[in-house]
Design a protein around this motif. Structure first.
Motif, PDB file in Angstrom:
ATOM      1  N   PRO A   1     -49.228 102.385 176.234  1.00  0.00           N
ATOM      2  CA  PRO A   1     -48.737 101.194 176.933  1.00  0.00           C
ATOM      3  C   PRO A   1     -47.661 101.541 177.959  1.00  0.00           C
ATOM      4  CG  PRO A   1     -48.706 100.861 174.555  1.00  0.00           C
ATOM      5  CD  PRO A   1     -49.002 102.313 174.794  1.00  0.00           C
TER       6      PRO A   1
ATOM      7  N   CYS B   1     -44.496  99.743 180.261  1.00  0.00           N
ATOM      8  CA  CYS B   1     -43.627  98.572 180.427  1.00  0.00           C
ATOM      9  C   CYS B   1     -42.612  98.864 181.517  1.00  0.00           C
ATOM     10  CB  CYS B   1     -42.869  98.284 179.136  1.00  0.00           C
ATOM     11  SG  CYS B   1     -43.934  97.887 177.761  1.00  0.00           S
TER      12      CYS B   1
ATOM     13  N   ARG C   1     -37.296  94.629 178.322  1.00  0.00           N
ATOM     14  CA  ARG C   1     -38.619  95.190 178.573  1.00  0.00           C
ATOM     15  C   ARG C   1     -39.519  94.073 179.094  1.00  0.00           C
ATOM     16  NH1 ARG C   1     -42.302  98.100 174.009  1.00  0.00           N
ATOM     17  NH2 ARG C   1     -44.165  96.928 174.479  1.00  0.00           N
ATOM     18  N   HIS C   2     -40.321  94.406 180.105  1.00  0.00           N
ATOM     19  CA  HIS C   2     -41.247  93.449 180.704  1.00  0.00           C
ATOM     20  C   HIS C   2     -42.619  94.093 180.834  1.00  0.00           C
ATOM     21  CE1 HIS C   2     -38.165  90.530 182.166  1.00  0.00           C
ATOM     22  NE2 HIS C   2     -37.404  91.596 182.029  1.00  0.00           N
ATOM     23  N   GLY C   3     -43.653  93.277 180.715  1.00  0.00           N
ATOM     24  CA  GLY C   3     -45.011  93.763 180.925  1.00  0.00           C
ATOM     25  C   GLY C   3     -45.317  93.878 182.413  1.00  0.00           C
ATOM     26  N   ILE C   4     -46.316  94.676 182.727  1.00  0.00           N
ATOM     27  CA  ILE C   4     -46.748  94.867 184.114  1.00  0.00           C
ATOM     28  C   ILE C   4     -47.936  93.955 184.385  1.00  0.00           C
ATOM     29  CG2 ILE C   4     -47.788  96.508 185.736  1.00  0.00           C
ATOM     30  CD1 ILE C   4     -46.144  98.684 184.315  1.00  0.00           C
TER      31      ILE C   4
ATOM     32  N   GLU D   1     -44.013  92.498 187.598  1.00  0.00           N
ATOM     33  CA  GLU D   1     -43.918  92.188 186.174  1.00  0.00           C
ATOM     34  C   GLU D   1     -44.633  90.882 185.891  1.00  0.00           C
ATOM     35  OE1 GLU D   1     -41.665  89.988 184.329  1.00  0.00           O
ATOM     36  OE2 GLU D   1     -40.365  89.253 185.882  1.00  0.00           O
ATOM     37  N   ASP D   2     -45.066  90.741 184.641  1.00  0.00           N
ATOM     38  CA  ASP D   2     -45.924  89.606 184.291  1.00  0.00           C
ATOM     39  C   ASP D   2     -45.174  88.360 183.827  1.00  0.00           C
ATOM     40  OD1 ASP D   2     -45.099  90.297 181.741  1.00  0.00           O
ATOM     41  OD2 ASP D   2     -47.087  90.857 181.034  1.00  0.00           O
TER      42      ASP D   2
ATOM     43  N   ASP E   1     -43.347  88.104 181.241  1.00  0.00           N
ATOM     44  CA  ASP E   1     -43.225  88.094 179.788  1.00  0.00           C
ATOM     45  C   ASP E   1     -42.121  89.051 179.362  1.00  0.00           C
ATOM     46  OD1 ASP E   1     -43.688  87.766 177.075  1.00  0.00           O
ATOM     47  OD2 ASP E   1     -45.358  89.190 177.035  1.00  0.00           O
TER      48      ASP E   1
ATOM     49  N   GLN F   1     -40.241  90.969 176.858  1.00  0.00           N
ATOM     50  CA  GLN F   1     -40.741  91.422 175.562  1.00  0.00           C
ATOM     51  C   GLN F   1     -39.666  91.922 174.612  1.00  0.00           C
ATOM     52  OE1 GLN F   1     -43.603  94.363 176.727  1.00  0.00           O
ATOM     53  NE2 GLN F   1     -45.013  92.857 177.552  1.00  0.00           N
TER      54      GLN F   1
END
Length: 91
Positions: free
Chosen positions: A22, A24, A34-37, A56-57, A59, A61
């Motif tokens: 994964p 991030c 932390r953020h999602g892509i 970033e998405d 979200d 995290q």
């Protein structure tokens, strides 16, 4: 090393780990989360030179692990303070 992080720099680092690992974003050194892509987008600037944007998405995290913030140079290594034992047993 250039002061600009390049696609080559990113590829070099990413090829050191497995392709199913994964990825991030660690954002904001003062309050690291932390953020999602979401997407990787390439656009040209006014001179026609491409620039890659990793978005970033939206979200958030959770917090970035301390070892990441230390490795990034955002924070100094720290340890939780030790609590003295009071000798009082729960009843």
């Amino acid at each position: 090393m250039s002061s600009t992080f390049t696609v080559g720099d990113l590829i070099d680092r990413l090829t050191a780990v497995g392709p199913d690992t994964p990825v991030c974003l660690a954002i904001n050194p003062s309050f690291p989360f932390r953020h999602g892509i979401a997407e990787v987008i390439v656009v040209n600037d006014a001179l026609g030179r491409p620039t890659v944007y990793v978005t970033e998405d939206g979200d958030q995290q959770g917090p970035v692990p301390p070892e990441v913030t230390v490795a990034a140079g955002w924070h100094e290594p720290t340890e939780a303070p030790r609590r003295p034992h009071t000798g009082i047993a729960a009843q």
